[in-house]
Design a protein around this motif. Structure first.
Motif, PDB file in Angstrom:
ATOM      1  N   ASP A  66       0.846  -1.192   0.000  1.00 42.82           N
ATOM      2  CA  ASP A  66       0.000   0.000   0.000  1.00 42.82           C
ATOM      3  C   ASP A  66       0.887   1.249   0.000  1.00 42.82           C
ATOM      4  OD1 ASP A  66      -2.188   1.699   0.239  1.00 42.82           O
ATOM      5  OD2 ASP A  66      -2.298   1.493   2.426  1.00 42.82           O
ATOM      6  N   TYR A  69       2.527   2.427   3.124  1.00 39.81           N
ATOM      7  CA  TYR A  69       1.707   2.687   4.319  1.00 39.81           C
ATOM      8  C   TYR A  69       1.485   1.397   5.120  1.00 39.81           C
ATOM      9  CZ  TYR A  69       1.005   7.488   2.945  1.00 39.81           C
ATOM     10  OH  TYR A  69       1.230   8.812   2.627  1.00 39.81           O
ATOM     11  N   HIS A 109      -1.790   1.690  11.919  1.00 40.16           N
ATOM     12  CA  HIS A 109      -1.600   0.274  11.591  1.00 40.16           C
ATOM     13  C   HIS A 109      -0.149   0.016  11.215  1.00 40.16           C
ATOM     14  CE1 HIS A 109      -3.097   2.597   8.105  1.00 40.16           C
ATOM     15  NE2 HIS A 109      -2.105   2.025   7.457  1.00 40.16           N
ATOM     16  N   ASP A 206      -0.894  10.055   9.338  1.00 41.93           N
ATOM     17  CA  ASP A 206      -1.759   9.305   8.430  1.00 41.93           C
ATOM     18  C   ASP A 206      -3.025   8.871   9.165  1.00 41.93           C
ATOM     19  OD1 ASP A 206      -1.992   7.763   5.854  1.00 41.93           O
ATOM     20  OD2 ASP A 206      -2.091   6.099   7.268  1.00 41.93           O
ATOM     21  N   GLU A 268      -3.817  14.015   8.043  1.00 39.37           N
ATOM     22  CA  GLU A 268      -4.987  13.617   7.255  1.00 39.37           C
ATOM     23  C   GLU A 268      -6.161  13.502   8.214  1.00 39.37           C
ATOM     24  OE1 GLU A 268      -5.990   9.954   4.197  1.00 39.37           O
ATOM     25  OE2 GLU A 268      -4.882   9.530   6.014  1.00 39.37           O
ATOM     26  N   HIS A 329      -1.313  11.978  -2.929  1.00 36.23           N
ATOM     27  CA  HIS A 329      -1.156  10.610  -3.438  1.00 36.23           C
ATOM     28  C   HIS A 329      -2.460   9.820  -3.411  1.00 36.23           C
ATOM     29  CE1 HIS A 329      -0.861  10.178   0.890  1.00 36.23           C
ATOM     30  NE2 HIS A 329      -1.196   8.925   0.723  1.00 36.23           N
ATOM     31  N   ASP A 330      -3.483  10.329  -2.714  1.00 30.79           N
ATOM     32  CA  ASP A 330      -4.787   9.659  -2.688  1.00 30.79           C
ATOM     33  C   ASP A 330      -5.824  10.375  -3.545  1.00 30.79           C
ATOM     34  OD1 ASP A 330      -4.009   7.706  -0.811  1.00 30.79           O
ATOM     35  OD2 ASP A 330      -4.509   9.007   0.873  1.00 30.79           O
ATOM     36  N   ARG A 392      -5.705   4.747  -7.505  1.00 32.36           N
ATOM     37  CA  ARG A 392      -4.868   5.922  -7.228  1.00 32.36           C
ATOM     38  C   ARG A 392      -3.561   5.910  -8.012  1.00 32.36           C
ATOM     39  NH1 ARG A 392      -5.078   4.937  -0.894  1.00 32.36           N
ATOM     40  NH2 ARG A 392      -4.702   2.854  -1.743  1.00 32.36           N
TER      41      ARG A 392
HETATM   42  C1  GLC Z   1      -3.840   6.719   4.327  1.00 39.41           C
HETATM   43  C2  GLC Z   1      -2.952   6.931   3.121  1.00 39.41           C
HETATM   44  C3  GLC Z   1      -3.397   6.024   2.029  1.00 39.41           C
HETATM   45  C4  GLC Z   1      -3.366   4.590   2.521  1.00 39.41           C
HETATM   46  C5  GLC Z   1      -4.160   4.437   3.813  1.00 39.41           C
HETATM   47  C6  GLC Z   1      -3.985   3.086   4.426  1.00 39.41           C
HETATM   48  O1  GLC Z   1      -5.140   7.096   4.078  1.00 39.41           O
HETATM   49  O2  GLC Z   1      -2.976   8.287   2.735  1.00 39.41           O
HETATM   50  O3  GLC Z   1      -2.597   6.160   0.897  1.00 39.41           O
HETATM   51  O4  GLC Z   1      -3.883   3.734   1.559  1.00 39.41           O
HETATM   52  O5  GLC Z   1      -3.751   5.386   4.754  1.00 39.41           O
HETATM   53  O6  GLC Z   1      -2.676   2.837   4.779  1.00 39.41           O
END
Ligand code: GLC
Length: 534
Positions: A66, A69, A109, A206, A268, A329-330, A392
């Motif tokens: 991911d 992430y 996570h 995040d 975020e 990036h999202d 994405r």
């Molecule tokens: C956040 C990141 C995203 C990712 C998600 C899960 O929202 O910005 O890119 O997929 O976390 O890790």
């Protein structure tokens, strides 16, 4: 309404912040993936452009399911990016040029191959048994409740060793940490200190709105308007997202940042503008800069933009410093939605609004979404919830530095395809063109640096009409009037006072006194007018 400047100002209130997904920025070793050495080789470009700080998406050790992430070790650099020594070199090189560095902090996570999860999942009696979110099966043996993963299906996964389920807000391979556990909090604080001691200037937190889930694990209700939505969005996530207890976690994270001088916390947060004010905190500080995507969500016409901007300023506390984000990036590339001509208008809007501008690599050349053939798709979101346009990858494609086939990004096979070279926006071509959108971004950033009023001055809305979005930025009466034609046809704009045209989005008008208090804006043209105190 006008928003007054607070007395003291921090560096992030004057900074332009540029988000980089390092895997797609610059490859230095031909493996098709960007790396830290590549990034170091592009610092001169960032400096030339006028960027004050970069935020990097995760560069830690990760199986990269991911975009990184999914972290296996919070205190190690993934070998695909380089080493800790490379990181120290990067930081020193950025700081040497006066550019700050923000890292991504992913506290919600880990990856499932993280040592913490290995231990936690090994037995109910392990030392870290309670570091993740574990629950017994429901009476029928199924998942404990109806919570969904954002990436599709139940959010619960069975673990045979513990004979329990663990919760994952995202991928099965991304188990959620238990923020109710003080030891876990302390461990994340140590991770932050590890990087803060090395000298990073802050973090982007995040998924900060989902850190705590309901203690009673109550079921989420179905959405009334679920039809047509991707399955994970068919519930109202009241018991998994934006719980009041989450604010306490953010305050904790902030308290760690505050152990060090001059460090910044952005994050975020939950999507809706009316919730964003919470994330600044009241008695106890939370985020310095909760990321605000309202411009991306707004309809693209003068009246909607006027309303969007007003709603946001109304939603944040009086002393809060605003933030405006135009890519990420999202997020789908905004240039694809509004078109090249209006992208220039957006550049002027972003750089003249009151608040910290954030842009994503490539936004400065008006980059559009890159078509990704289905066999090259990497984003798990698209693989697991196909058919809803959630992919994405089109925004994450490698940078185009020049018009060569590989775009100057790699000598190998790029991990995601780029657009075809012919006609695609690229940096080298735009650097040679003094009227390119890149030249415009750069000129606007220079103006912002030059005029404190554009950074700190009050924001005074004007009544937008006739497709022209207009406002002033003022400091004791003098300052700037910004008039942006959101239409493709010419529009006349009237105002009262005397002024001097400073810059047009078309970059073809020399600075000149304006004879009367009106100006004919061409289609898709925005202007900044220096105005004198009356
Ligand atoms: C956040 C990141 C995203 C990712 C998600 C899960 O929202 O910005 O890119 O997929 O976390 O890790």
């Amino acid at each position: 309404m006008s928003v007054e400047s607070p007395d003291k100002s921090a560096w992030w209130e004057s900074a332009v912040i540029y988000e980089i997904a390092p895997i797609s920025f610059q490859d230095s070793n031909g493996d098709g993936k960007g790396d830290l050495a590549g990034l170091i080789s592009r610092i001169d470009y960032l400096k030339w452009l006028g960027v004050d700080a970069v935020w990097l998406t995760p560069i830690y050790k990760s199986p990269f399911r991911d975009l990184g992430y999914d972290i296996s070790d919070y205190c190690a650099i993934d070998p695909a990016f380089g080493s800790l020594e490379d990181f120290d070199r990067l930081l020193a090189a950025l700081h040497g040029k006066g550019v700050r560095l923000i890292l991504d902090l992913v506290p919600n996570h880990t990856a499932n191959d993280h040592a913490w999860f290995a231990e936690s999942s090994s037995s109910r009696n392990s030392a870290k048994a309670d570091w993740y979110i574990w629950a017994d099966a429901a009476e029928n043996g199924g998942p404990p409740n109806n919570w969904l993963s954002r990436f599709g299906g139940s959010g619960w996964e069975w673990c045979e060793a513990r004979r329990q389920y663990y919760y994952h807000s995202f991928l099965v391979e991304q188990p959620d940490l238990n923020w109710r556990n003080p030891q876990l909090r302390a461990a994340i604080a140590d991770v932050m200190r590890f990087w803060l001691e090395r000298g990073v200037d802050g973090f982007r937190v995040d998924a900060s709105a989902v850190l705590i889930k309901d203690a009673l694990m109550r079921d989420n209700p179905a959405k009334p308007d679920a039809e047509g939505k991707p399955p994970p969005q068919r519930q109202t996530p009241v018991f998994t997202d934006d719980r009041p207890e989450t604010m306490d976690c953010i305050e904790f994270i902030r308290s760690v940042i505050d152990e060090y001088p001059e460090r910044m916390l952005c994050g975020e947060v939950q999507g809706k503008t009316d919730r964003i004010g919470h994330f600044y905190g009241n008695d106890k500080p939370r985020l310095h800069l909760p990321l605000n995507f309202a411009l991306l969500d707004s309809q693209w016409d003068a009246l909607s933009l006027q309303a969007t901007i007003d709603a946001y300023f109304n939603a944040i506390p009086e002393q809060a410093w605003p933030v405006w984000v135009i890519g990420g990036h999202d997020k789908q590339r905004v240039a694809s939605r509004i078109g090249e001509a209006q992208m220039r208008v957006l550049a002027m809007l972003l750089m003249t609004l009151r608040g910290t501008p954030f842009l994503f690599m490539g936004d400065e050349i008006g980059r559009k979404r890159v078509p990704i053939p289905s066999e090259r798709v990497r984003d798990p979101f698209e693989k697991l919830v196909p058919g809803y346009g959630l992919c994405r990858d089109p925004e994450r494609a490698p940078m185009r530095w020049d018009d060569s086939p590989d775009g100057g990004f790699t000598t190998g096979q790029p991990w995601l395809p780029q657009e075809r070279p012919d006609g695609a926006a690229n940096i080298a071509t735009q650097r040679r063109d003094e009227r390119s959108i890149l030249a415009l971004f750069r000129a606007l950033m220079a103006l912002r640096r030059e005029h404190a009023c554009l950074r700190r001055g009050a924001y005074e809305p004007l009544r937008s009409q006739n497709d022209v979005l207009a406002y002033k930025r003022t400091d004791r009466g003098s300052g700037f009037l910004i008039a942006l034609n959101i239409a493709a046809e010419p529009r006349k704009y009237h105002w009262q006072g005397r002024g001097r045209l400073l810059i047009s989005t078309h970059l073809d008008r020399p600075p000149e006194p304006l004879p009367d208090a009106s100006i004919l804006l061409r289609g898709n043209e925005g202007v900044i007018i220096a105005i004198e105190a009356r």
